[in-house]
Design a protein around this motif. Sequence first.
Motif, PDB file in Angstrom:
ATOM      1  N   LEU A  66      14.851  20.940   4.498  1.00 52.36           N
ATOM      2  CA  LEU A  66      14.371  19.771   5.252  1.00 52.36           C
ATOM      3  C   LEU A  66      15.558  19.013   5.849  1.00 52.36           C
ATOM      4  N   LYS A  67      15.520  18.849   7.184  1.00 48.50           N
ATOM      5  CA  LYS A  67      16.611  18.132   7.858  1.00 48.50           C
ATOM      6  C   LYS A  67      16.074  17.333   9.038  1.00 48.50           C
ATOM      7  N   ARG A  68      16.711  16.188   9.257  1.00 44.41           N
ATOM      8  CA  ARG A  68      16.382  15.400  10.445  1.00 44.41           C
ATOM      9  C   ARG A  68      16.987  16.080  11.668  1.00 44.41           C
ATOM     10  N   GLY A 117       0.836  -1.195   0.000  1.00 43.09           N
ATOM     11  CA  GLY A 117       0.000   0.000   0.000  1.00 43.09           C
ATOM     12  C   GLY A 117       0.872   1.245   0.000  1.00 43.09           C
ATOM     13  N   ASN A 118       0.368   2.305   0.610  1.00 37.75           N
ATOM     14  CA  ASN A 118       1.193   3.496   0.804  1.00 37.75           C
ATOM     15  C   ASN A 118       1.988   3.254   2.077  1.00 37.75           C
ATOM     16  N   VAL A 119       3.164   2.681   1.926  1.00 37.60           N
ATOM     17  CA  VAL A 119       3.929   2.180   3.075  1.00 37.60           C
ATOM     18  C   VAL A 119       4.475   3.326   3.930  1.00 37.60           C
ATOM     19  N   ASN A 120       4.934   4.402   3.272  1.00 37.90           N
ATOM     20  CA  ASN A 120       5.697   5.424   3.975  1.00 37.90           C
ATOM     21  C   ASN A 120       4.952   6.734   4.216  1.00 37.90           C
ATOM     22  N   GLY A 121       3.749   6.871   3.665  1.00 33.84           N
ATOM     23  CA  GLY A 121       2.942   8.045   3.966  1.00 33.84           C
ATOM     24  C   GLY A 121       3.346   9.300   3.219  1.00 33.84           C
ATOM     25  N   HIS A 122       2.492  10.338   3.315  1.00 35.59           N
ATOM     26  CA  HIS A 122       2.766  11.616   2.667  1.00 35.59           C
ATOM     27  C   HIS A 122       2.082  12.743   3.422  1.00 35.59           C
ATOM     28  N   ILE A 123       2.355  13.959   2.992  1.00 36.21           N
ATOM     29  CA  ILE A 123       1.789  15.143   3.657  1.00 36.21           C
ATOM     30  C   ILE A 123       1.052  15.970   2.617  1.00 36.21           C
ATOM     31  N   VAL A 124      -0.251  16.070   2.779  1.00 30.70           N
ATOM     32  CA  VAL A 124      -1.082  16.848   1.859  1.00 30.70           C
ATOM     33  C   VAL A 124      -1.122  18.294   2.337  1.00 30.70           C
ATOM     34  N   ARG A 125      -1.131  19.202   1.388  1.00 28.74           N
ATOM     35  CA  ARG A 125      -1.213  20.641   1.706  1.00 28.74           C
ATOM     36  C   ARG A 125      -2.448  21.195   1.005  1.00 28.74           C
ATOM     37  N   LEU A 147       4.915  16.685   0.550  1.00 31.14           N
ATOM     38  CA  LEU A 147       6.083  15.819   0.723  1.00 31.14           C
ATOM     39  C   LEU A 147       5.635  14.364   0.781  1.00 31.14           C
ATOM     40  N   PHE A 148       6.398  13.510   0.121  1.00 32.73           N
ATOM     41  CA  PHE A 148       6.170  12.067   0.222  1.00 32.73           C
ATOM     42  C   PHE A 148       7.243  11.446   1.117  1.00 32.73           C
ATOM     43  N   GLY A 149       6.835  10.689   2.142  1.00 36.20           N
ATOM     44  CA  GLY A 149       7.789   9.915   2.916  1.00 36.20           C
ATOM     45  C   GLY A 149       8.366   8.807   2.053  1.00 36.20           C
ATOM     46  N   ALA A 150       9.624   8.462   2.302  1.00 38.50           N
ATOM     47  CA  ALA A 150      10.280   7.392   1.540  1.00 38.50           C
ATOM     48  C   ALA A 150      11.640   7.132   2.153  1.00 38.50           C
ATOM     49  N   GLU A 151      12.175   5.978   1.866  1.00 37.79           N
ATOM     50  CA  GLU A 151      13.560   5.709   2.200  1.00 37.79           C
ATOM     51  C   GLU A 151      14.425   6.268   1.081  1.00 37.79           C
ATOM     52  N   ILE A 202       8.260   5.842  -5.757  1.00 38.16           N
ATOM     53  CA  ILE A 202       8.212   5.925  -4.298  1.00 38.16           C
ATOM     54  C   ILE A 202       8.838   7.211  -3.775  1.00 38.16           C
ATOM     55  N   ASN A 203      10.111   7.408  -4.039  1.00 40.36           N
ATOM     56  CA  ASN A 203      10.799   8.582  -3.464  1.00 40.36           C
ATOM     57  C   ASN A 203      10.548   9.805  -4.336  1.00 40.36           C
ATOM     58  N   LEU A 204       9.296  10.191  -4.403  1.00 44.15           N
ATOM     59  CA  LEU A 204       8.884  11.249  -5.331  1.00 44.15           C
ATOM     60  C   LEU A 204       9.376  12.623  -4.902  1.00 44.15           C
ATOM     61  N   SER A 205       9.719  12.769  -3.622  1.00 46.27           N
ATOM     62  CA  SER A 205      10.221  14.063  -3.144  1.00 46.27           C
ATOM     63  C   SER A 205      11.748  14.111  -3.107  1.00 46.27           C
ATOM     64  N   GLY A 206      12.391  13.047  -3.575  1.00 46.83           N
ATOM     65  CA  GLY A 206      13.848  13.060  -3.669  1.00 46.83           C
ATOM     66  C   GLY A 206      14.546  13.148  -2.321  1.00 46.83           C
ATOM     67  N   LEU A 207      14.044  12.423  -1.329  1.00 47.42           N
ATOM     68  CA  LEU A 207      14.661  12.459   0.001  1.00 47.42           C
ATOM     69  C   LEU A 207      16.034  11.795  -0.036  1.00 47.42           C
ATOM     70  N   ASN A 208      16.905  12.256   0.886  1.00 49.66           N
ATOM     71  CA  ASN A 208      18.259  11.699   0.955  1.00 49.66           C
ATOM     72  C   ASN A 208      18.562  11.267   2.386  1.00 49.66           C
ATOM     73  N   ASN A 209      19.826  10.912   2.618  1.00 53.27           N
ATOM     74  CA  ASN A 209      20.174  10.346   3.922  1.00 53.27           C
ATOM     75  C   ASN A 209      19.963  11.326   5.081  1.00 53.27           C
ATOM     76  N   ASP A 210      19.946  12.607   4.794  1.00 52.23           N
ATOM     77  CA  ASP A 210      19.789  13.609   5.854  1.00 52.23           C
ATOM     78  C   ASP A 210      18.332  13.926   6.170  1.00 52.23           C
ATOM     79  N   ASN A 211      17.430  13.440   5.341  1.00 51.63           N
ATOM     80  CA  ASN A 211      16.044  13.863   5.573  1.00 51.63           C
ATOM     81  C   ASN A 211      15.012  12.796   5.240  1.00 51.63           C
ATOM     82  N   ASP A 212      15.437  11.555   5.020  1.00 51.32           N
ATOM     83  CA  ASP A 212      14.399  10.573   4.682  1.00 51.32           C
ATOM     84  C   ASP A 212      13.674  10.119   5.944  1.00 51.32           C
ATOM     85  N   PHE A 213      12.432   9.734   5.764  1.00 53.44           N
ATOM     86  CA  PHE A 213      11.567   9.381   6.893  1.00 53.44           C
ATOM     87  C   PHE A 213      10.421   8.529   6.376  1.00 53.44           C
TER      88      PHE A 213
END
Length: 743
Positions: A664-666, A548-556, A573-577, A585-596
Motif C-alpha cells: 500500500l502506497k500513496r 463517529g467513523n471519521v476516517n472510513g474503511h473498506i469492507v471486503r 482496510l481502515f482509514g486513519a491518520e 482507530i489506526n487498526l490497519s497500522g497505516l504510516n506516513n507513506d500510506n495513511d488516508f
Amino acid sequence: MDNSRTPSTDFIDPDDLDTNTSNNAHFAQVLEQGIGRRGMLKGGLGGALAAMIAPVAAVSLAGCGGDDDVVVSPPAPPVAPTETLLGFAAVARTLADTNTVPVGYTARVILACGDPMAGGVPAYKNDGTDTNYAQRVGDCHDGIQYFGLSATGTRDDNSSNRALLAMNHEYITPVVLHVAGPSARPRPASETDIEVDCHGVSINEVAKDAAGLFQAVATSSFNRRITGSTEIQLSGPARGNALFVTKFSTDGTKTRGTLNNCGNGKTPWGTLLTTEENWSGYYARAAGDQALRSAKLNASFARYGRSVTATAAASSRYGWETAGSDDKYARWNTSVTGTSTDGSDDYRHEWFCQGFMVEIDPYNATSTVKKRTGMGRFAHENSAFGLPQSGKPLAVYMGCDSQNEYVYKWVSAASWNPADANASDRMAIGDKYLDSGKLYVAKFNADGTGQWIELTITNPAIAGAAFGFTDQAEMYIHTRIAADAAGATKMDRPEWVDVHPTTGELYITMTNNSNRSATPTGTQTSVDAANPRAYADIRGGRLPALVGNVNGHIVRFKDANPEATSFTWDVYLFGAEASSDPTYINLSGLNNDNDFSSPDGLAFTKSTGLCWIQTDDGAYVDVTNCMLLASVPGTLGDGETKTLNYGTVNVTTRVGKKPTASTLKRFYVGPYDCEVTGLCETPDGKTIFINVQHPGEGTAAADLADPSKYTSQWPSNVGYGAGKRPRSATVVITKNNGQRVGT
Ligand code: FEO
Ligand code: CA
Ligand code: CA
C-alpha cells in the motif's frame, strides 16, 4: 473539502444526510465511546468528551456516429506484469495546489469543465461568460470509464491508442460558472440552463497524438452530452408505473435528465452504467403538499429526504424551479399543482423518476438512454459486475451512499452468454440482463458471514411492512423502505465497489459516518462488527470535532457464486491518520507513506491487479489534499479478529492483514480543495485516467476578481487552459519509462 468552513447550501453534498429511521442492525448495545486522535483521548474519558461535543454532521463539500457493425476481438488476457508492483517511492502528504505524482511519472490535464465537445463551439474563456454547456465538458467530473476504439472507429476492447472516455458530471461548482457567482433566487433562466447542462454524462473521444500523448478530439462524431434535461426511457419492471406519470410522460414510460451522477460502471457488453446519487434535493416541494398526498407517499418522501409540513417547504438545491414558468423549469417543483387525479398535468411525480441506474451505449451517439428500474431506486454510488461466468446469472453490486444505508446486489434472470459481450445492439443486451432479475440487500453478521435478502413482496417482512406495498413494481421505487423491512445492515456510507480481477472478491468503501456511535442516541446507529469504529477527532484543535467513523474503511466480501444468498466478509482496510491511536482507530497500522481518510473511489486495474483507492475527505485536509493510493490487496480472512472495548461492551471485527511498503502506497495527491475520483486504464496498463472534482470549491464569489484569493487555480497553474478560475478536469498519468502505471 474542508469541514472547517461554514458551507453555503450550494456547496453541501448531502451524501451524509441520514433519513434512515428504521430500527435495523442495532445489535451492539454499548456504553462508551472511544475517542479519536490528534489531541485524542480514549477509554474512560471518551464518554465525557463525547458528551461535550454535539454530534457534528460530517459535511462533505463536495459532487454520433457509432458504428453498429462491430467486430470485436476477444479481450486479450491480462499479461502478468514483469515490473515490480508498487516499485515507486510513495508521495508525501501535501497541501500543494498541483498534481503530485511519484518520481518518474507524469500527470497531464485534459477534458476540463467547459472544453468544447463539438466543432464551432468557442474556446472556453473561463471567466463566467461561457455558454452552451450542452456541447461542452460538464462540471464536477466523477466516475470515468474507458471504451476502446480501433483506428477505423469501431469498438476495440484491446485498443490503448484511441478510446471514448465516458464520465459523470456529478454536480456543479456554481461560484466559477457565472461572472459574479450564482444569482439569488428567483434564478435567472440563463444561469439555470448552464447549471442543468453542466450535469449528466459526457462521452469524449480521446486519441494519442504523434508524440504518443492522449488528446481530446473535440470534433469527434462520437462526442455526446447527456444532461439534466435529456430524454430518457424508463425501462424494467416499474416502466409505466403510476408514479412515473407526469405532464411530460402521461403513460409513465419516459422522463428527462439524469442527476448527480456519481460513480459508474462498465458492463461486460460495452456500455456505461451511470448512477443517480443525491438527486432528491434537486426538487422543490411546497409547504402543504403533504396534505395532498397519501400517507404512503409521504412516508416515501420522508425516507428519501423530501418531507414537508403545512408551514415548511423542502427547498431545492439550486432553485431551478424559480427560473420561470416554462415547462423545463416547472418540472423541478415536485408538488401537486394541477387538478388531475393521476398527475398527468403537473410534476408531482417527477421526483420518482430519479434515483436509478442508467445505461448508455457510448459507441452510438444517437442511442436511447434507459433507466434500469429493477436495480432499485436509492442514492446509487456506482456498480461492479462480479466476474461473468458462462451459463450463470450476472451479479451486479451497488452501494447506497447516505449515512446508515445499505449494500445491494442485482442478479439477472438470464444466464450469461459470452457471445453477448460482442453483440452489436448493446442496449438490447442491457434489456436482457438488467430488466429482469432479483434485487437483494445485504445483512452483515458479527461472525463474518452475511445474507443477501431478496427484496420481494413475497417476503412476509416486506409484505407485512406498515408501508403497505401492493405490488413488486412499486417496491423498486421505494427500495429503501423494502430494505428497511428486510432487516438490512446500516453501513457507514457505502461508496464505490469493485471486483478483484482474479479472486472475484468485492471491495466496497465506507467513506465515513458522523452518525455512528458506541453510545447511540436519536438517529445514531450503534457500532457493529462491520462498522466497528466510533471516535472523535478534534483535528489538532480545529473545532468542531468530527465524530463517529471519521476516517472510513473498506469492507471486503465474497459470494460463492453470483446467485449466492450468503457471503463472507472482513474489513480490508481502515482509514486513519498515521499518528492516531492503534487500539481504536489506526487498526490497519497505516504510516506516513500510506495513511488516508475517507475512501470513496475504488477501482481495480485489470492489467496489474492493483486496487486504487481515492479519497473525498474533510477530516485530514488540514494536513493533506485528497489523494489516490495503490494497493496489492490480499484475500478475505488474511488478517485477524480484533475486539474494540467500548467500556462495558465489546465489538469484535475482522481486520485484513496490515499493509506493508510493498502492498500500500500513496501514489498521487490532487490540488487544493478537491476530491480525487474515478479511474480507468488503457488495456496495456500504461496510462490511467483519473478525475479531479471541484478544486477550489471554497472560493468565495466576492473574491472572483482577485485570482490570488482563489483557494485553487488548478489546472491553469499546471499550464492548462485560459483563466485562473479552478476547473474540474481529467488527469492522464503515465510512467516516463513506458512501463505500466503503479509499478
Ligand atoms: Fe457522490 Fe457518494 O459520492
Ligand atoms: Ca463518491
Ligand atoms: Ca463522497
